[in-house]
Design a protein around this motif. Sequence first.
Motif, PDB file in Angstrom:
ATOM      1  N   TRP A 151       0.824  -1.212   0.000  1.00 45.28           N
ATOM      2  CA  TRP A 151       0.000   0.000   0.000  1.00 45.28           C
ATOM      3  C   TRP A 151       0.862   1.267   0.000  1.00 45.28           C
ATOM      4  N   GLN A 152       1.980   1.232   0.711  1.00 45.62           N
ATOM      5  CA  GLN A 152       2.875   2.381   0.769  1.00 45.62           C
ATOM      6  C   GLN A 152       4.273   1.912   0.351  1.00 45.62           C
ATOM      7  N   ARG A 153       4.494   1.931  -0.950  1.00 42.56           N
ATOM      8  CA  ARG A 153       5.707   1.342  -1.509  1.00 42.56           C
ATOM      9  C   ARG A 153       6.970   2.073  -1.048  1.00 42.56           C
ATOM     10  N   GLU A 154       6.927   3.409  -1.012  1.00 40.46           N
ATOM     11  CA  GLU A 154       8.123   4.168  -0.652  1.00 40.46           C
ATOM     12  C   GLU A 154       8.529   3.901   0.792  1.00 40.46           C
ATOM     13  N   GLU A 155       7.545   3.914   1.705  1.00 37.49           N
ATOM     14  CA  GLU A 155       7.849   3.654   3.104  1.00 37.49           C
ATOM     15  C   GLU A 155       8.407   2.253   3.291  1.00 37.49           C
ATOM     16  N   LEU A 156       7.809   1.294   2.585  1.00 38.06           N
ATOM     17  CA  LEU A 156       8.280  -0.086   2.684  1.00 38.06           C
ATOM     18  C   LEU A 156       9.716  -0.203   2.196  1.00 38.06           C
ATOM     19  N   GLN A 157      10.029   0.470   1.106  1.00 32.86           N
ATOM     20  CA  GLN A 157      11.383   0.410   0.551  1.00 32.86           C
ATOM     21  C   GLN A 157      12.400   1.045   1.490  1.00 32.86           C
ATOM     22  N   GLN A 158      12.002   2.149   2.129  1.00 31.13           N
ATOM     23  CA  GLN A 158      12.926   2.837   3.033  1.00 31.13           C
ATOM     24  C   GLN A 158      13.217   2.018   4.288  1.00 31.13           C
ATOM     25  N   GLN A 159      12.222   1.247   4.740  1.00 33.38           N
ATOM     26  CA  GLN A 159      12.364   0.526   6.000  1.00 33.38           C
ATOM     27  C   GLN A 159      12.815  -0.923   5.827  1.00 33.38           C
ATOM     28  N   SER A 160      12.978  -1.375   4.598  1.00 31.61           N
ATOM     29  CA  SER A 160      13.352  -2.770   4.337  1.00 31.61           C
ATOM     30  C   SER A 160      14.690  -2.832   3.623  1.00 31.61           C
ATOM     31  N   SER A 161      15.359  -3.955   3.776  1.00 25.68           N
ATOM     32  CA  SER A 161      16.596  -4.165   3.033  1.00 25.68           C
ATOM     33  C   SER A 161      16.252  -4.385   1.565  1.00 25.68           C
ATOM     34  N   PRO A 162      17.184  -4.130   0.650  1.00 24.95           N
ATOM     35  CA  PRO A 162      16.898  -4.313  -0.778  1.00 24.95           C
ATOM     36  C   PRO A 162      16.424  -5.720  -1.118  1.00 24.95           C
ATOM     37  N   VAL A 163      17.028  -6.720  -0.454  1.00 25.64           N
ATOM     38  CA  VAL A 163      16.646  -8.106  -0.751  1.00 25.64           C
ATOM     39  C   VAL A 163      15.205  -8.369  -0.316  1.00 25.64           C
ATOM     40  N   VAL A 164      14.859  -7.939   0.906  1.00 29.62           N
ATOM     41  CA  VAL A 164      13.503  -8.136   1.411  1.00 29.62           C
ATOM     42  C   VAL A 164      12.495  -7.369   0.562  1.00 29.62           C
ATOM     43  N   TYR A 165      12.844  -6.147   0.199  1.00 27.33           N
ATOM     44  CA  TYR A 165      11.925  -5.324  -0.592  1.00 27.33           C
ATOM     45  C   TYR A 165      11.639  -5.965  -1.948  1.00 27.33           C
ATOM     46  N   ARG A 166      12.677  -6.409  -2.630  1.00 26.56           N
ATOM     47  CA  ARG A 166      12.475  -7.047  -3.936  1.00 26.56           C
ATOM     48  C   ARG A 166      11.636  -8.304  -3.801  1.00 26.56           C
ATOM     49  N   SER A 167      11.875  -9.070  -2.747  1.00 27.90           N
ATOM     50  CA  SER A 167      11.106 -10.292  -2.529  1.00 27.90           C
ATOM     51  C   SER A 167       9.633  -9.978  -2.301  1.00 27.90           C
ATOM     52  N   LEU A 168       9.346  -8.955  -1.473  1.00 26.22           N
ATOM     53  CA  LEU A 168       7.957  -8.595  -1.190  1.00 26.22           C
ATOM     54  C   LEU A 168       7.262  -8.076  -2.443  1.00 26.22           C
ATOM     55  N   VAL A 169       7.935  -7.248  -3.216  1.00 26.74           N
ATOM     56  CA  VAL A 169       7.327  -6.690  -4.429  1.00 26.74           C
ATOM     57  C   VAL A 169       6.976  -7.792  -5.421  1.00 26.74           C
ATOM     58  N   SER A 170       7.831  -8.805  -5.507  1.00 25.80           N
ATOM     59  CA  SER A 170       7.580  -9.881  -6.475  1.00 25.80           C
ATOM     60  C   SER A 170       6.439 -10.790  -6.043  1.00 25.80           C
ATOM     61  N   MET A 171       6.180 -10.868  -4.728  1.00 23.63           N
ATOM     62  CA  MET A 171       5.161 -11.794  -4.227  1.00 23.63           C
ATOM     63  C   MET A 171       3.840 -11.109  -3.904  1.00 23.63           C
ATOM     64  N   VAL A 172       3.931  -9.984  -3.223  1.00 23.95           N
ATOM     65  CA  VAL A 172       2.740  -9.343  -2.668  1.00 23.95           C
ATOM     66  C   VAL A 172       2.172  -8.376  -3.697  1.00 23.95           C
ATOM     67  N   ASP A 173       1.309  -8.901  -4.571  1.00 26.68           N
ATOM     68  CA  ASP A 173       0.767  -8.101  -5.669  1.00 26.68           C
ATOM     69  C   ASP A 173      -0.741  -7.921  -5.597  1.00 26.68           C
ATOM     70  N   GLY A 174      -1.368  -8.383  -4.501  1.00 23.28           N
ATOM     71  CA  GLY A 174      -2.812  -8.234  -4.382  1.00 23.28           C
ATOM     72  C   GLY A 174      -3.602  -9.216  -5.230  1.00 23.28           C
ATOM     73  N   LYS A 175      -2.928 -10.169  -5.847  1.00 18.43           N
ATOM     74  CA  LYS A 175      -3.595 -11.154  -6.699  1.00 18.43           C
ATOM     75  C   LYS A 175      -3.571 -12.555  -6.095  1.00 18.43           C
ATOM     76  N   ARG A 176      -2.615 -12.804  -5.219  1.00 15.10           N
ATOM     77  CA  ARG A 176      -2.491 -14.116  -4.591  1.00 15.10           C
ATOM     78  C   ARG A 176      -2.964 -14.042  -3.148  1.00 15.10           C
ATOM     79  N   THR A 177      -3.811 -14.978  -2.769  1.00  8.63           N
ATOM     80  CA  THR A 177      -4.275 -15.027  -1.387  1.00  8.63           C
ATOM     81  C   THR A 177      -3.161 -15.558  -0.487  1.00  8.63           C
TER      82      THR A 177
END
Length: 399
Positions: A192-218
């Motif tokens: 929901w808040q991509r910029e905040e998530l990116q600032q507070q997460s490591s690059p590896v964690v952020y990339r992993s979350l972006v690839s998985m958490v897309d609002g399409k998979r339960t």
Amino acid sequence: MESAMTESHLYTVKLNNWLQAWSQGQLRNGRLKIQDSNGRQQWSLYFHLGHLIGDAGGVHPRRRWLRQLAQYCPQIQVDPIHLYQEQKYRSDDYEFLAALMSKREILRQQMVSVVQGSVAEVLFDILQQEQWLRDRSLPPLSYTFTPEENLYAAPLVFLSPDRSWQQAKQAWQKWCQAGLEEFSPNVAPLIWQREELQQQSSPVVYRSLVSMVDGKRTLRDLALRLRQDPILLTQSLLPYIRRGWMKSIEVGDIGEKLEHIIKRGSQSSTAQPKTTSPLIAYIDDSPRDSQLLGRILTQAGYRYISLQDSVLALPMLLEHKPSLIFLDLVMPIANGYEICAQIRRTSVLKDTPAIILTSNDGIIDRVRAKVVRSTEFISKPIEAPKILNVVRKYLEFGD
């Protein structure tokens, strides 16, 4: 005994008794249809000679069936759109699996696992929906049993109703013990808040979350994809949801249009918040209360943000500038009195209605609420009429 099965309220104890009756051979062939009071949530359980042989219905029947196939028959490829015909027994699917068995492309145990996994999800969802309705004093689920002698020519899967029910109850208890009772595994997490998530997460964690958490998979879809336990997966995402960086949203089944999504627990068509509608914030560390208040407000057309970390509450309020704020009293680190006092010392928020919403309803609590200049003091439980009355008192906005 079969003739005595008529439409009635469904409670877990009563359903448990009926499933035990099937296990003991007191009932034979037929369909048990379970639904909420407005028919938006429906499931069916099918029985043959006292055994549980299949299921149908629910929020995501296609997703559920595909998950079982992917987990237990990974070598099989199917067209998800034509898997399931609404409100009909899935004989075509069973015939499909039976044909694969006859060709020795799958083993009988694989077919048993597919059906067993699907039934387990259905029973879990029934337990969760029943609890959700009971907590909110809404009409309970009901059932209708229809005897059918020729339900299915040659069932290949025979499950013990009682054992299946006990396993589902254990799964539900573990879900609740993990503090997830207000989170349906059928919702999909969305960043929901991509910029905040990116600032507070490591690059590896952020990339992993972006690839998985897309609002399409339960959550169930993600757990299978990542080969993780659904409880551990959901708990790992909770900190992001509590900080507002992610949200859990309802999604349709495969091939289902968004306007046909079944709203879990809705009693009427849900109004979608307009972008110009007032934003209401609720500061409370309880996921259960946060989601309950969120449903009440969003169904009435308001925008809503849940702040479950009291330490981050003030910065989030300054960022979002809500039109009204609800506060719980009892929270770790900073309680509701302290946060309310901070709000009144902040020029941007000092005139914003701040409503204390708490289980602590003593005279001392009310006096302290006045000292920190809270606008009103409301005692729990959270109920729609009570909440909407106070909101409409301070905000000019129609449902």
